[in-house]
Enzyme design. Structure first.
Site, PDB file in Angstrom:
ATOM      1  N   THR A  99       0.862  -1.178   0.000  1.00 37.72           N
ATOM      2  CA  THR A  99       0.000   0.000   0.000  1.00 37.72           C
ATOM      3  C   THR A  99       0.901   1.232   0.000  1.00 37.72           C
ATOM      4  O   THR A  99       1.526   1.560   1.006  1.00 37.72           O
ATOM      5  CB  THR A  99      -0.928   0.015   1.211  1.00 37.72           C
ATOM      6  OG1 THR A  99      -1.724  -1.179   1.197  1.00 37.72           O
ATOM      7  CG2 THR A  99      -1.861   1.224   1.159  1.00 37.72           C
ATOM      8  N   LYS A 174      -7.453   1.117  -2.948  1.00 42.79           N
ATOM      9  CA  LYS A 174      -6.941   0.622  -1.664  1.00 42.79           C
ATOM     10  C   LYS A 174      -6.849   1.756  -0.647  1.00 42.79           C
ATOM     11  O   LYS A 174      -7.175   1.572   0.537  1.00 42.79           O
ATOM     12  CB  LYS A 174      -5.571  -0.026  -1.865  1.00 42.79           C
ATOM     13  CG  LYS A 174      -4.931  -0.546  -0.572  1.00 42.79           C
ATOM     14  CD  LYS A 174      -5.780  -1.632   0.071  1.00 42.79           C
ATOM     15  CE  LYS A 174      -5.258  -2.070   1.443  1.00 42.79           C
ATOM     16  NZ  LYS A 174      -3.975  -2.763   1.382  1.00 42.79           N
ATOM     17  N   LYS A 243      -0.171   5.780   8.212  1.00 44.77           N
ATOM     18  CA  LYS A 243       0.499   5.940   6.920  1.00 44.77           C
ATOM     19  C   LYS A 243      -0.501   5.855   5.772  1.00 44.77           C
ATOM     20  O   LYS A 243      -0.512   6.707   4.878  1.00 44.77           O
ATOM     21  CB  LYS A 243       1.585   4.875   6.769  1.00 44.77           C
ATOM     22  CG  LYS A 243       2.345   4.889   5.461  1.00 44.77           C
ATOM     23  CD  LYS A 243       1.797   3.916   4.419  1.00 44.77           C
ATOM     24  CE  LYS A 243       1.899   2.482   4.877  1.00 44.77           C
ATOM     25  NZ  LYS A 243       1.432   1.532   3.816  1.00 44.77           N
TER      26      LYS A 243
END
Length: 296
Positions: A99, A174, A243
């Site tokens: 990711t 995502k 994050k």
């Protein structure tokens, strides 16, 4: 994919170990690299080769799959001095499952294509047990012809492939998915903290949440753990959630003028990260909890 196919797998965190194991299950020759060799021991015992570097792992590979923490790690393992792209053969399939930020996904794909590789982004959804069973959902950004070439190397990871568009599109979805999850978990933490401070019966609160309209998989998963303050066996850390949410916010703010809920969630997870970065993301409730109103 022929059983003799050679796959390089880079990054053996909670998800990566199970994913790499799937290529062994499929009969592939597998070369591994991870910063800590200890995480590779079980896979080595099953026949994988532990490489000296990402470049060593990628040499001669038909496909290279990475599952690392963030943009910085992705850049290092692909494009660094000993990165996979330095030795990958032309035509190899480069699959970034990490990711990462949207801009990184675009820049990385361009750099890999310039070196003659077939590059796609394929972040995944699912927990570590799903990774080990080959039941992940793959969120793909790729040109259709490139996806066709990559399918044999995606199949061991999961049968559900959602092709959102060109490179970067899988990463966009995502980031949306993980941002929405962060918002739900942060909202749950605040709701439960309010209930605790107000002196409600928390067993009844949990029962009501689970059977009510606000129940989502994230809420059902985290609510009992938050109330019990049981954060053992974390599947996703506060640092990783922060994050992902920060990457998603950067993308969102490039597209829309204001994102107040997303911004507040990133800030909340920034505090959770400062409190316990490597602990379960549900520990965010400890950041928002305060003494009961009766004790104020």
């Amino acid at each position: 994919m022929a059983q003799a196919a050679h796959v390089a797998f880079i990054g053996l965190g909670r998800m990566g170990q199970g994913m790499a194991g799937r290529y062994l299950d499929a009969g592939c020759s597998v070369a591994l690299w991870n910063r800590s060799k200890a995480k590779a021991e079980q896979l080595i015992a099953r026949g994988a080769r532990f490489a000296a570097s990402p470049a060593d792992a990628a040499e001669g590979a038909d496909a290279i799959v990475t599952m690392v923490a963030d943009d910085e790690a992705s850049t290092a393992v692909w494009l660094g001095e000993h990165g996979a792209a330095t030795t990958a053969k032309p035509g190899a399939i480069a699959i970034e499952c990490s990711t990462v930020s949207y801009q990184h996904a675009l820049d990385l794909a361009a750099a890999l294509r310039a070196r003659g590789l077939v590059a796609i982004d394929s972040p995944v959804t699912g927990l570590p047990d799903a990774a080990a069973r080959g039941k992940l959902t793959l969120l793909v950004g790729a040109e259709p012809a490139d996806l066709d070439l990559a399918r044999p190397y995606l199949a061991p990871l999961g049968s559900t492939i959602r092709h959102f568009g060109p490179v970067g599109a899988g990463t966009v979805y995502k980031l949306i998915n993980n941002l929405m999850g962060a918002i739900q978990i942060a909202g749950l933490a605040e709701g439960l903290a309010i209930a605790e401070q107000a002196g409600l019966d928390m067993n009844l609160v949990l029962e009501s949440i689970a059977s009510g309209v606000t129940a989502s998989p994230q809420v059902i998963k985290h609510a009992p753990r938050m109330v019990a303050r049981d954060f053992a066996n974390p599947t996703f850390t506060a640092a990783l959630r922060h994050k992902d949410a920060a990457y998603a916010l950067a993308l969102a703010e490039s597209l829309l003028p204001e994102m107040p809920v997303s911004r507040a969630t990133v800030d909340a997870y920034g505090k959770a990260k400062a409190h316990a970065p490597d602990d379960d993301e549900g520990r965010i409730i400890e950041v928002v909890s305060r003494p009961k109103l009766s004790e104020a």
